[in-house]
Design a protein around this motif. Structure first.
Motif, PDB file in Angstrom:
ATOM      1  N   HIS A 145      59.759   7.757  74.099  1.00 15.96           N
ATOM      2  CA  HIS A 145      59.593   6.484  73.379  1.00 15.96           C
ATOM      3  C   HIS A 145      59.163   6.689  71.918  1.00 15.96           C
ATOM      4  O   HIS A 145      59.587   5.955  71.022  1.00 15.96           O
ATOM      5  CB  HIS A 145      58.549   5.653  74.132  1.00 15.96           C
ATOM      6  CG  HIS A 145      58.247   4.332  73.531  1.00 15.96           C
ATOM      7  ND1 HIS A 145      59.008   3.215  73.777  1.00 15.96           N
ATOM      8  CD2 HIS A 145      57.259   3.926  72.689  1.00 15.96           C
ATOM      9  CE1 HIS A 145      58.509   2.182  73.111  1.00 15.96           C
ATOM     10  NE2 HIS A 145      57.441   2.583  72.443  1.00 15.96           N
ATOM     11  N   HIS A 157      60.902   5.338  68.344  1.00 16.17           N
ATOM     12  CA  HIS A 157      60.372   4.642  67.159  1.00 16.17           C
ATOM     13  C   HIS A 157      60.858   5.322  65.874  1.00 16.17           C
ATOM     14  O   HIS A 157      61.256   4.662  64.921  1.00 16.17           O
ATOM     15  CB  HIS A 157      58.847   4.602  67.199  1.00 16.17           C
ATOM     16  CG  HIS A 157      58.315   3.467  68.023  1.00 16.17           C
ATOM     17  ND1 HIS A 157      58.636   2.154  67.766  1.00 16.17           N
ATOM     18  CD2 HIS A 157      57.491   3.445  69.103  1.00 16.17           C
ATOM     19  CE1 HIS A 157      58.033   1.364  68.643  1.00 16.17           C
ATOM     20  NE2 HIS A 157      57.337   2.127  69.475  1.00 16.17           N
ATOM     21  N   SER A 198      51.752   2.451  66.325  1.00 15.51           N
ATOM     22  CA  SER A 198      52.068   1.366  67.252  1.00 15.51           C
ATOM     23  C   SER A 198      50.808   0.923  67.988  1.00 15.51           C
ATOM     24  O   SER A 198      49.698   1.262  67.591  1.00 15.51           O
ATOM     25  CB  SER A 198      53.121   1.860  68.243  1.00 15.51           C
ATOM     26  OG  SER A 198      52.547   2.822  69.088  1.00 15.51           O
ATOM     27  N   ASP A 245      58.870  -2.612  69.924  1.00 15.97           N
ATOM     28  CA  ASP A 245      59.664  -2.007  70.999  1.00 15.97           C
ATOM     29  C   ASP A 245      61.029  -2.676  71.180  1.00 15.97           C
ATOM     30  O   ASP A 245      61.121  -3.911  71.229  1.00 15.97           O
ATOM     31  CB  ASP A 245      58.878  -2.072  72.314  1.00 15.97           C
ATOM     32  CG  ASP A 245      57.698  -1.116  72.286  1.00 15.97           C
ATOM     33  OD1 ASP A 245      57.596  -0.309  71.341  1.00 15.97           O
ATOM     34  OD2 ASP A 245      56.879  -1.184  73.227  1.00 15.97           O
TER      35      ASP A 245
HETATM   36 ZN    ZN Z   1      56.444   1.378  71.076  1.00 14.63          ZN
END
Ligand code: ZN
Ligand code: KG4
Length: 342
Positions: free
Chosen positions: A118, A122, A146, A312
């Motif tokens: 993940h 980003h 984040s 996200d």
């Molecule tokens: Zn994230």
């Protein structure tokens, strides 16, 4: 190359179809669908993992179906080259919904499956173009900022991405959200604090721990304590107090993030600085970076994703999958909530 990407690491359920450019230097969006259980977490003031996971399982199939339809693909047997899915970090229940869905589809449609970190997602939001925005040049220093992470990484090229430092306690987005809770601002508080701060005055100079420390680490938990101390001295949480504390909080977070990231760029002698993650949607953060770069007498270029690609989404997972291209057999893919850099 067309990739169907799935993202379910937290409270957003995302599916997107991306297509690589002819020269392979960026990706384009064919669709980018998103459902969220955020309004349920706003009631509780933060994410309850069980609630997030249950909503992921409700939304995942409709969101995948919508992404395929919007990309003008056959939802029962789409003409795609691969499937990509976030395998971590994140909440285990939420991750499992996306991972098991992606494995099932890869098996049923006989497609390669690409597991994606993940955090890399980003970063790769910066390699999606929607309006001919300029693409980052490498090597670069990247700030990933984040709700769950705050890290500085050195991206030499697409295969060498090294972690330089990160938060020792709260992430910057988490600090925004925790301060928000003290001010009775609903979750996620970051975007609202940005709005309130516009009317705030420069009254509070909150702590900026580790700012001048040589390591590229951060610490944001003291900010929440400093705000708590301030709030507890007031009988009432007035609009003015909210605005002024929002301003002080945003100033402190943006100051530390920009200073340390620019220091890292100087140390690594790069000319590109890349911002990524939900907090990178903050306009003040972008402006402070530009101002510090302007006064640094260095020739840095700043790259930021479009705001809707900072928080996200699945498009960024598709972009990371395209650049990494590490498909593995579907039955060996598993969720890893603790996944990190390296
Ligand atoms: Zn994230
Ligand atoms: O990247 P993201 O969507 O999810 C994680 O991977 O954590 O980031 C969500 C975080 C939340 O903490 C939210 O408050 C923060 O990003 N955020 C912002 C802004 N938009 C989202 N923080 C400050 N200013 C914003 N405009």
């Amino acid at each position: 190359m067309k990739i169907l990407a799935i993202e379910t690491s937290c409270d957003e359920t995302g599916a997107a179809v991306i297509q690589s450019s002819a020269n392979g230097t960026f990706v384009k969006l064919l669709s980018n669908s998103l459902a969220t259980s955020m309004e349920k977490h706003a009631i509780t003031g933060g994410i309850i993992p069980e609630v997030a996971a249950r909503n992921q399982s409700l939304y995942i199939i409709p969101v995948v179906h919508e992404a395929l339809k919007l990309a003008k693909l056959n939802p029962s047997n789409p003409d795609i080259d691969a499937i990509a899915v976030t395998v971590g970090p994140g909440l285990i229940g939420s991750l499992l919904v996306g991972v098991e869905t992606a494995k099932t589809l890869a098996y049923a449609w006989d497609k390669p499956l690409i597991p994606v970190n993940h955090l890399f997602g980003h970063i790769y939001a910066n390699f999606i173009t929607t309006n001919n925005s300029s693409l980052p040049t490498l090597p670069a220093i990247v700030l990933v900022v984040s709700g769950g992470h705050t890290d500085i990484v050195f991206m030499k090229d697409h295969t060498h991405i090294a972690w330089l430092g990160g938060t020792r306690d709260d992430a910057a987005g988490e600090a925004f959200d925790k301060v928000g809770r003290l001010l009775h601002i609903s979750y996620p508080a970051g975007p609202l604090i940005e709005e309130y701060a516009k009317n705030g005055e420069y009254v509070y100079h909150f702590p900026r721990p580790l700012m001048y420390d040589k390591a590229f680490d951060f610490s944001f938990s003291g900010l929440k304590t400093a705000v708590l101390r301030e709030v507890s001295q007031h009988n009432e949480i007035t609009h003015k107090l909210v605005a002024d504390i929002s301003r002080g909080t945003q100033d402190a977070i943006c100051d530390v993030l920009s200073y340390k990231t620019i220091q890292a760029a100087k140390e690594k002698s790069v000319s590109s600085i890349i911002l990524s993650g939900g907090v990178a949607a903050n306009q003040e953060l972008r402006d402070i970076f530009l101002e510090k770069i302007r006064t640094s007498n260095e020739n840095f270029s700043l790259f930021v994703p479009e705001k809707f690609l900072c928080t996200d989404n699945a498009a960024m997972i598709g972009a990371a999958a395209f650049f990494q291209q590490n498909s593995i057999p579907w039955n060996t893919v598993s969720a890893n909530p603790e996944l990190y850099f390296d």
